[in-house]
Design a protein around this motif. Sequence first.
Motif, PDB file in Angstrom:
ATOM      1  N   GLN A  31       0.789  -1.229   0.000  1.00  0.00           N
ATOM      2  CA  GLN A  31       0.000   0.000   0.000  1.00  0.00           C
ATOM      3  C   GLN A  31       0.828   1.289   0.000  1.00  0.00           C
ATOM      4  O   GLN A  31       0.580   2.170  -0.831  1.00  0.00           O
ATOM      5  N   PRO A  32       1.789   1.461   0.919  1.00  0.00           N
ATOM      6  CA  PRO A  32       2.523   2.742   0.963  1.00  0.00           C
ATOM      7  C   PRO A  32       3.217   3.093  -0.349  1.00  0.00           C
ATOM      8  O   PRO A  32       3.183   4.251  -0.788  1.00  0.00           O
ATOM      9  N   PRO A  82      -0.003  11.158   0.622  1.00  0.00           N
ATOM     10  CA  PRO A  82       1.252  10.792   1.304  1.00  0.00           C
ATOM     11  C   PRO A  82       1.115  10.667   2.816  1.00  0.00           C
ATOM     12  O   PRO A  82       1.830   9.874   3.438  1.00  0.00           O
ATOM     13  N   PHE A  83       0.202  11.431   3.426  1.00  0.00           N
ATOM     14  CA  PHE A  83      -0.006  11.319   4.866  1.00  0.00           C
ATOM     15  C   PHE A  83      -0.493   9.917   5.234  1.00  0.00           C
ATOM     16  O   PHE A  83      -0.081   9.360   6.257  1.00  0.00           O
ATOM     17  N   TRP A  84      -1.348   9.343   4.375  1.00  0.00           N
ATOM     18  CA  TRP A  84      -1.838   8.000   4.655  1.00  0.00           C
ATOM     19  C   TRP A  84      -0.776   6.943   4.371  1.00  0.00           C
ATOM     20  O   TRP A  84      -0.745   5.897   5.017  1.00  0.00           O
ATOM     21  N   ALA A  85       0.111   7.223   3.415  1.00  0.00           N
ATOM     22  CA  ALA A  85       1.220   6.299   3.157  1.00  0.00           C
ATOM     23  C   ALA A  85       2.116   6.195   4.385  1.00  0.00           C
ATOM     24  O   ALA A  85       2.515   5.105   4.795  1.00  0.00           O
ATOM     25  N   VAL A  86       2.418   7.358   4.980  1.00  0.00           N
ATOM     26  CA  VAL A  86       3.224   7.380   6.207  1.00  0.00           C
ATOM     27  C   VAL A  86       2.488   6.673   7.334  1.00  0.00           C
ATOM     28  O   VAL A  86       3.078   5.891   8.096  1.00  0.00           O
ATOM     29  N   ASN A  87       1.190   6.911   7.431  1.00  0.00           N
ATOM     30  CA  ASN A  87       0.375   6.308   8.482  1.00  0.00           C
ATOM     31  C   ASN A  87       0.400   4.782   8.405  1.00  0.00           C
ATOM     32  O   ASN A  87       0.574   4.094   9.415  1.00  0.00           O
ATOM     33  N   ILE A  88       0.231   4.232   7.205  1.00  0.00           N
ATOM     34  CA  ILE A  88       0.214   2.777   7.030  1.00  0.00           C
ATOM     35  C   ILE A  88       1.598   2.187   7.285  1.00  0.00           C
ATOM     36  O   ILE A  88       1.733   1.183   7.986  1.00  0.00           O
ATOM     37  N   SER A  89       2.636   2.818   6.729  1.00  0.00           N
ATOM     38  CA  SER A  89       3.997   2.308   6.928  1.00  0.00           C
ATOM     39  C   SER A  89       4.430   2.416   8.386  1.00  0.00           C
ATOM     40  O   SER A  89       5.341   1.709   8.831  1.00  0.00           O
TER      41      SER A  89
END
Length: 342
Positions: A31-32, A82-89
């Motif tokens: 996902q990220p 990108p905020f959600w990419a950081v959140n998931i990672s």
Amino acid sequence: SLNIALLFNQNNTNGTHCPDQDTWEWLYAGQPVYIILLAVLGIAFNVFVLMVFCLHKKACTVAEIYLSNLAAADLVLVSCLPFWAVNISNGFNWPFGLFLCKVVNLGIKMNAYSSIYFLVLVSIDRYVALVHTMSHGRMRRPKYAKLGCLLMWSFGLLLSVPTLIFREVKYFPEFDVTACFLNYPNETLELFCDGMLIVFSFIIPFSIISFCTVKIIQALKIQAIERFSAEKTEQKATTLMLAVLLAFLICWVPFHVVTTLDVLLRAEVLGGCHLTTVLDICNQIFTYLAFFNSVLNPILYVIVGKNFRKKVQELFKQWSVKRTTSSESTRSNLSSTLKTVL
């Protein structure tokens, strides 16, 4: 939408004995990377589209006003990803605080809903231009188009109010996670909000778009049979509009279908462990398929939009002339200075 349910599924704490741990691992790993790729491409492509529309010397047509607003909505949406990419990672630990929790999700929701209504405006514009040709001069004016866009932005914000109100950041000690999630006060309100969104963000706009598209296709067939040729600009704009609509339906319909089934599942109209797992996984896959539409639209403008490609060429020529003029002016000033010195 993305919420704490993802984490609950990952840790198998949804109150059932659904064996979903292995199923989710591959999804979280990819996902990220996919989200960042969407964000980079989406930002670059949509900024390019907006630059062409805004910097070209000619004023935008009604159709271009709608498409530029669609590009702006897509740009805001992908800028929030990108905020959600950081959140998931980060294992679903939200590191950005309550303000960004609300603002980022508001941006995603608002622009997702605004996008479909900009397409509604595009559909109505094409419908009026091709089906009601006698009255399109009065109705299709830039000032009305701008007013319509302002109303659609406002309506998208209105639909996103629950996200702004109920998004919270909370620490869950049992999972050691500080999560940004939707926290409705009760399940009835949650089902009501989800139901309203399905009606206003899918059923109503999809019905309007379908009606306009059918009428447009019928009008084009009649024109072909009667060997009547509409203005080339109208035909080109209609071709682009149909391509954008088709892409939107391919990207967004699966998401809305899964969302509808999920609401029925939570309302206990449907049930079953296997269905819960399938819907959870499909929700993730189809959410990012829907977001891919924000990257696809600018590509369609270039591939299908002959008028857009023409604008790009004219804009580059415009810049080239300015550079040449500026360079000649610099040389002239330098020559004059040297003559004065010598």
